[in-house]
Design a protein around this motif. Structure first.
Motif, PDB file in Angstrom:
ATOM      1  N   ASN A   1      -3.390  -8.235   4.819  1.00  0.00           N
ATOM      2  CA  ASN A   1      -3.062  -6.827   4.634  1.00  0.00           C
ATOM      3  C   ASN A   1      -3.281  -6.457   3.159  1.00  0.00           C
ATOM      4  O   ASN A   1      -2.547  -6.923   2.282  1.00  0.00           O
ATOM      5  N   ASP A   2      -4.293  -5.618   2.872  1.00  0.00           N
ATOM      6  CA  ASP A   2      -4.602  -5.246   1.486  1.00  0.00           C
ATOM      7  C   ASP A   2      -3.477  -4.448   0.842  1.00  0.00           C
ATOM      8  O   ASP A   2      -3.230  -4.575  -0.359  1.00  0.00           O
ATOM      9  N   GLY A   3      -2.785  -3.620   1.622  1.00  0.00           N
ATOM     10  CA  GLY A   3      -1.656  -2.863   1.089  1.00  0.00           C
ATOM     11  C   GLY A   3      -0.532  -3.779   0.639  1.00  0.00           C
ATOM     12  O   GLY A   3       0.096  -3.549  -0.401  1.00  0.00           O
ATOM     13  N   ALA A   4      -0.296  -4.826   1.407  1.00  0.00           N
ATOM     14  CA  ALA A   4       0.736  -5.798   1.046  1.00  0.00           C
ATOM     15  C   ALA A   4       0.346  -6.539  -0.223  1.00  0.00           C
ATOM     16  O   ALA A   4       1.175  -6.753  -1.113  1.00  0.00           O
ATOM     17  N   LYS A   5      -0.931  -6.929  -0.315  1.00  0.00           N
ATOM     18  CA  LYS A   5      -1.405  -7.622  -1.526  1.00  0.00           C
ATOM     19  C   LYS A   5      -1.209  -6.740  -2.760  1.00  0.00           C
ATOM     20  O   LYS A   5      -0.748  -7.201  -3.800  1.00  0.00           O
ATOM     21  N   ALA A   6      -1.563  -5.476  -2.623  1.00  0.00           N
ATOM     22  CA  ALA A   6      -1.441  -4.551  -3.762  1.00  0.00           C
ATOM     23  C   ALA A   6       0.020  -4.368  -4.159  1.00  0.00           C
ATOM     24  O   ALA A   6       0.337  -4.334  -5.351  1.00  0.00           O
TER      25      ALA A   6
END
Length: 193
Positions: A57-62
């Motif tokens: 999940n890119d949002g979680a990484k960010a």
């Protein structure tokens, strides 16, 4: 007369606002410190490196990358860890199903089905989701109290500032002075005598 009333009201309001503001600042500082101490005592380190890279999940990484490798010791970090690390893992393990849904499936199984490999796996998933939900709840509660403390802190600062402004006005321009030439009740004849 009106100036005297406004001056007195301004001074009383100033005292009340400053006292309430100081209490709010103390309360907010205490709440934030308490949350920091309690979170720090758990010795949780925010995910970094491979743990972050493994997230799909890119949002979680960010959301997590700005805290990578630091101790989980504040409300925003607790919220990020709960919503972008624990929840992401919970959803991945249950294909997006909640604890309630998995628990409902498990409780409907017969004793024989619960003992089967699939039943045991479902029971383990149920336990994992329960622990994840519990930890998320605790972390999000810590975030909520950190937020309450932060709001109290800033509200307290604002109250003190407004109180100081009212104090300046109440003990300054709005303060009634003793009778001077401009405000004297004596007429010109009495002054001449």
């Amino acid at each position: 007369m009106e100036r005297t009333v406004y001056g007195v009201l301004s001074r009383v309001a100033a005292i009340v606002l400053v006292v309430v503001g100081v209490v709010a600042i103390i309360g907010g500082t205490y709440a934030n410190g308490y949350v920091k101490n309690q979170l720090s005592s758990e010795r949780i380190t925010m995910p970094a490196g491979a743990a972050l890279d493994a997230l799909k999940n890119d949002g979680a990484k960010a959301a997590l990358s700005k805290y990578a490798g630091t101790p989980l010791d504040s409300g925003p970090k607790a919220q990020a860890f709960a919503n972008h690390y624990i929840l992401v893992h919970m959803n991945a393990s249950s294909n997006g199903k909640t604890y309630n849904e998995i628990s409902g499936q498990y409780t409907q199984l017969s004793a024989t089905d619960k003992a089967s490999p699939d039943g045991v796996a479902l029971g383990n998933l149920r336990q994992t989701l329960f622990m994840g939900d519990t930890l998320r709840g605790m972390l999000l509660t810590a975030y909520a109290w950190w937020l309450v403390g932060t709001i109290a802190l800033w509200a307290g600062i604002a109250l003190v500032v407004v109180g100081v402004v009212l104090a300046i006005l109440g003990w300054g321009p709005l303060r009634s002075g003793k009778s001077t030439g401009a405000h004297s009740t004596e007429g010109p004849a009495a002054k001449a005598a």
